[in-house]
Design a protein around this motif. Structure first.
Motif, mmCIF file in Angstrom:
data_model
loop_
_atom_site.group_PDB
_atom_site.id
_atom_site.type_symbol
_atom_site.label_atom_id
_atom_site.label_comp_id
_atom_site.label_asym_id
_atom_site.label_seq_id
_atom_site.Cartn_x
_atom_site.Cartn_y
_atom_site.Cartn_z
ATOM 1 N N ALA A 153 -42.459 2.172 -10.202
ATOM 2 C CA ALA A 153 -41.188 2.608 -9.596
ATOM 3 C C ALA A 153 -41.388 3.825 -8.697
ATOM 4 O O ALA A 153 -40.652 4.012 -7.726
ATOM 5 C CB ALA A 153 -40.162 2.903 -10.683
ATOM 6 N N VAL A 154 -42.376 4.640 -9.030
ATOM 7 C CA VAL A 154 -42.620 5.847 -8.228
ATOM 8 C C VAL A 154 -42.866 5.482 -6.758
ATOM 9 O O VAL A 154 -42.512 6.232 -5.855
ATOM 10 C CB VAL A 154 -43.783 6.659 -8.843
ATOM 11 N N ARG A 155 -43.416 4.295 -6.515
ATOM 12 C CA ARG A 155 -43.691 3.861 -5.153
ATOM 13 C C ARG A 155 -42.683 2.831 -4.644
ATOM 14 O O ARG A 155 -42.207 2.905 -3.523
ATOM 15 C CB ARG A 155 -45.095 3.237 -5.091
ATOM 16 N N TYR A 156 -42.368 1.847 -5.489
ATOM 17 C CA TYR A 156 -41.602 0.682 -5.022
ATOM 18 C C TYR A 156 -40.145 0.677 -5.481
ATOM 19 O O TYR A 156 -39.386 -0.208 -5.113
ATOM 20 C CB TYR A 156 -42.295 -0.605 -5.478
ATOM 21 N N GLY A 157 -39.754 1.658 -6.298
ATOM 22 C CA GLY A 157 -38.373 1.707 -6.769
ATOM 23 C C GLY A 157 -38.157 0.861 -8.011
ATOM 24 O O GLY A 157 -39.074 0.228 -8.539
ATOM 25 N N THR A 158 -36.922 0.895 -8.483
ATOM 26 C CA THR A 158 -36.540 0.186 -9.705
ATOM 27 C C THR A 158 -35.879 -1.132 -9.325
ATOM 28 O O THR A 158 -35.823 -1.506 -8.158
ATOM 29 C CB THR A 158 -35.534 1.030 -10.510
ATOM 30 N N MET A 159 -35.328 -1.815 -10.308
ATOM 31 C CA MET A 159 -34.600 -3.048 -10.007
ATOM 32 C C MET A 159 -33.404 -2.758 -9.094
ATOM 33 O O MET A 159 -33.004 -3.603 -8.299
ATOM 34 C CB MET A 159 -34.137 -3.738 -11.300
ATOM 35 N N ARG A 160 -32.815 -1.574 -9.205
ATOM 36 C CA ARG A 160 -31.723 -1.213 -8.300
ATOM 37 C C ARG A 160 -32.147 -1.373 -6.846
ATOM 38 O O ARG A 160 -31.361 -1.790 -6.003
ATOM 39 C CB ARG A 160 -31.312 0.241 -8.551
ATOM 40 N N ASP A 161 -33.380 -1.032 -6.566
ATOM 41 C CA ASP A 161 -33.865 -1.037 -5.188
ATOM 42 C C ASP A 161 -34.408 -2.388 -4.756
ATOM 43 O O ASP A 161 -34.588 -2.623 -3.564
ATOM 44 C CB ASP A 161 -34.983 0.011 -5.046
ATOM 45 N N ASN A 162 -34.709 -3.254 -5.694
ATOM 46 C CA ASN A 162 -35.424 -4.481 -5.371
ATOM 47 C C ASN A 162 -34.629 -5.767 -5.597
ATOM 48 O O ASN A 162 -35.167 -6.856 -5.419
ATOM 49 C CB ASN A 162 -36.754 -4.522 -6.135
ATOM 50 N N VAL A 163 -33.379 -5.635 -6.012
ATOM 51 C CA VAL A 163 -32.495 -6.802 -6.078
ATOM 52 C C VAL A 163 -31.588 -6.739 -4.852
ATOM 53 O O VAL A 163 -30.841 -5.787 -4.676
ATOM 54 C CB VAL A 163 -31.639 -6.794 -7.361
ATOM 55 N N LEU A 164 -31.698 -7.752 -4.008
ATOM 56 C CA LEU A 164 -30.904 -7.745 -2.776
ATOM 57 C C LEU A 164 -29.592 -8.503 -2.955
ATOM 58 O O LEU A 164 -28.607 -8.223 -2.263
ATOM 59 C CB LEU A 164 -31.725 -8.384 -1.647
ATOM 60 N N GLY A 165 -29.570 -9.438 -3.864
ATOM 61 C CA GLY A 165 -28.344 -10.202 -4.073
ATOM 62 C C GLY A 165 -28.393 -10.944 -5.395
ATOM 63 O O GLY A 165 -29.473 -11.120 -5.986
ATOM 64 N N LEU A 166 -27.227 -11.339 -5.852
ATOM 65 C CA LEU A 166 -27.110 -12.009 -7.138
ATOM 66 C C LEU A 166 -26.113 -13.158 -7.059
ATOM 67 O O LEU A 166 -25.217 -13.155 -6.213
ATOM 68 C CB LEU A 166 -26.575 -11.033 -8.212
ATOM 69 N N GLU A 167 -26.274 -14.113 -7.946
ATOM 70 C CA GLU A 167 -25.183 -15.024 -8.286
ATOM 71 C C GLU A 167 -24.806 -14.665 -9.712
ATOM 72 O O GLU A 167 -25.680 -14.499 -10.564
ATOM 73 C CB GLU A 167 -25.653 -16.477 -8.209
ATOM 74 N N VAL A 168 -23.511 -14.522 -9.948
ATOM 75 C CA VAL A 168 -23.035 -14.053 -11.247
ATOM 76 C C VAL A 168 -21.893 -14.945 -11.716
ATOM 77 O O VAL A 168 -21.007 -15.297 -10.930
ATOM 78 C CB VAL A 168 -22.533 -12.593 -11.148
#
Lengths: 461, 461
Positions: A153-168
């Motif tokens: 995460a220190v380099r690439y971020g967390t799931m907050r930063d790496n999820v672009l979209g969802l179906e819910v």
């Protein structure tokens, strides 16, 4: 718990056939957790294969007031998926497909039950990777639901930063899509961000669009020993402040090193270590490594042991990822209480050293390790579960860590989430903001069907 | 609009003294916008100096049902702050302080009326910078409320990525704090992310904690001409896919170049250009520039013109930032309709070229430029405001751009937001997700007092 109404059982069995189960072994498996929380089995387990089936499950359960809790890979450390009010556990293990890879856009569309390792295996030949790495081979839906992060995460971020979209799928069975395939948008409330980290209390994630990253041209990893904990942590602070784009920078204390040596037949000096990794071009990696080396030496680091070959790096990170299990085996019969705090980087040394001193003065062992580049660290408290004094000591240590994190401007959970373990801190950390979370929960799940008893005030739903 | 109840006027005047105004000139200034939307003045303007005053304004207005709309620097291009239902405009220009800089944590705590240029001036001696750069000298509260981005988002992210925490006054006057000073957290719903981009419809931002970045050790910028639009955009796609960490990569078409040449006495060839900037170590910047140069040459780029000296770079980005005004002066008397779409990077060439062809076939000029590294671009449609045919053509072009973006998997607004101009697309882009936004709005602002008529369905509040 009165069990499920017969109408619900019949409807779910008609919908899912053998993929609806009330077998005791199934209930038992889905009532367990990785750590110390009491088992809480659901009344039934459903194994949907499509979004439409998930929506149908909700449309069956909602009118009957039956709770629904999502299950990914069961690797949560905070008992997120425990069905504490019974109901139906929706196990996503049969929704585990890569739906489409978009190499030019560096995106992938997947189902929630896919694990991060399976995704990276599928990506191997594309030149792309999904970097978020919580250690466990978690499901990506679960990682999104808990806003997971980990070593990179220190380099690439967390799931907050790496999820672009969802179906819910929402509590009432409506299906929504959040986000687009564009890299950014200013169109409306950030629903993607709202569902990421909501721990299944606002909706069930049935599809994810994830950002991918290029596999680095060059990778280099190393371990180095420090004379003591303080200088190791100070070296991390200096490294982060210097702007070196570390791909990983992990701290392990002497007790963790002992666990590594025992488990992985490593021969690391019995001192605190940093485990680091650099990603970039050949020249870039060399430059990063040289700059980090200077900082580490300033803080008294010993010689670097480089893991240049891929198999050496794999061994290194496997050892790190299995630290939890290695530490558990330091004290056979013990139960682990895994703490998880995150503080501003400037307060990291203080937070780690106070924690270590307090554990040393307690009756229980508690190796410390963490994703220190983010200010995030864990103590794995090894508790004899039948010893009331030890359990009380563990509770006190965990509580003090959480309160220390808040006092230093941090958070009671950097990456493990709220689940069963941190609900009591929500008001302390968020104040009136916790009420706002309750208002949102009530707006989207007025009958409190989705993972009830978690995240928001129990009477607030 | 019946104007304000006397009780509200009296209470606000008692609270704020001369910082409460109903002077026609004040109402007039706060009823205008930068583009083509009809003026909509508020009934009064308030200039609070503290969070407590903002909360008090809400506690006065809410019981009387008086709308409250926030005002930053008035630089929105979508009429976000127009008081279309009257009420009180809360102008944050007197809450413009840097509250505290945390150099070790690379964070800053500020008030919302501070502009990005003023912040960077204060940071100049710290070695740190706030990179998000929408061009205009916007207020940082407004930038957060609209999820702004701009030229540097390709490297540093948007406001979504750079706001770590907020203080927010809710519709009922409650004050909450979101986020902590730790770099990440898994504690609860992401309220920070919910208020960022909510355009003042869920709460008023009274304080922000922002991430800072190190001022790069080396910076290098260049412009290069391409034989045509297609190859320029293809070069961007290849650059992004290659993983070069571009700090800026901006496209300007031939018409925009003509505006630059006329306005800034530049002497750029009358062809499409890319404007690029590299940040890093000396060696890193040289490596990035060399790799980008190879890609650009593959797509037929001409010689690079380097802007090596700081003053040359300042001139370059000033010219880019003032493009909107330069383009406006291409057609004296015209009104600008500034479009703003964002598509997946793989569809960028298609989106830009179709748009350009359609504009070329229309009766109005429309230079194209954009933050193409994100897939985000704008056409500035220059419309004779009294000419019904031209207005109709502009509407049609803008609508087609939005629909094209959606068809290609993108969004109707990359960075300008919804405001007055994009409400009609919310249902198209979000489907049932727009209803969910309405549910959240009703939960937090049941009387629809905060920036009413914006973002969510008008009857949904």
């Amino acid at each position: 718990m009165p069990g499920l109404p017969q109408t619900v059982t019949d409807a779910l069995a008609a919908l899912l056939g053998r993929r609806f189960s009330q077998a005791p072994s199934d209930l038992d498996i889905h009532g367990r957790n990785e750590t110390h929380f009491a088992p809480a089995p659901p009344d039934a387990v459903a194994y949907p294969r499509t979004t439409e089936e998930v929506a149908a499950i909700l449309r069956i359960c909602a009118p009957a007031g039956v709770p629904v809790t999502a299950w990914g890979a069961g690797t949560s450390l905070e008992g997120h998926a425990l069905a504490i009010r019974g109901g139906v556990c929706v196990d996503f293990s049969q929704m585990d497909k890569v739906l489409e890879i978009f190499p030019q856009d560096m995106l992938v569309r997947i189902q929630p039950g896919l694990t991060r390792e399976a995704l990276n295996t599928e990506l191997r030949t594309t030149g792309l990777m999904f970097p978020v790495d919580p250690g466990a081979n978690a499901s990506l839906g679960g990682m999104a639901a808990t806003r997971a992060s980990g070593t990179t995460a220190v380099r690439y971020g967390t799931m907050r930063d790496n999820v672009l979209g969802l179906e819910v799928v929402l509590a009432d069975g409506r299906v929504i899509r959040t986000g687009t395939m564009a890299r950014k948008s200013s169109a409306g409330y950030d629903l993607t961000g709202l569902f990421v980290g909501a721990e299944g209390t606002l909706g069930l994630i049935t599809e994810l669009t994830l950002r991918l990253h290029g596999q680095p041209e060059a990778i280099s990893a190393a371990v180095c020993a420090f004379p003591a904990m303080g200088p190791a942590v100070e070296a991390v602070i200096a490294t982060i402040q210097s702007g070196i784009p570390m791909a990983r920078i992990e701290f392990v204390d002497t007790a963790t090193v002992a666990a590594f040596n025992a488990e992985a037949r490593a021969a690391m000096p019995q001192r605190p270590h940093l485990l680091v990794e650099f990603h970039g071009s050949e020249a870039g990696v060399a430059e990063q490594a040289a700059r980090f080396g200077e900082i580490a030496r300033d803080f008294g680091a010993g010689a670097f042991q480089w893991a240049a070959r891929p198999e050496d790096r794999s061994r290194l990170w496997k050892m790190r990822h299995e630290a939890y299990w290695s530490i558990l085996r330091l004290r056979p019969g013990a139960t682990a209480w895994v703490t998880d705090v995150c503080v501003p980087i400037s307060r990291l040394a203080e937070a780690v050293e106070e924690t270590a001193a307090e554990i040393a003065a307690s009756p229980i062992p508690g190796p410390i390790l963490g994703h220190v580049g983010d200010g995030n660290f864990h103590a794995v408290l090894l508790v004899a579960p039948e010893d009331g004094a030890e359990v009380a000591a563990a509770k006190r240590l965990a509580a003090n860590m959480a309160e220390r994190a808040l006092r230093l401007g941090g958070t009671v959970t950097g990456e493990h989430g709220i689940g069963m373990g941190k609900l009591d801190y929500m008001e302390r950390e968020h104040g009136a903001g916790w009420d706002v979370m309750g208002q949102i929960k009530r707006a989207l799940d007025p009958a409190n069907l989705l993972n009830p008893g978690k995240m928001v005030r129990p009477d607030g739903a």
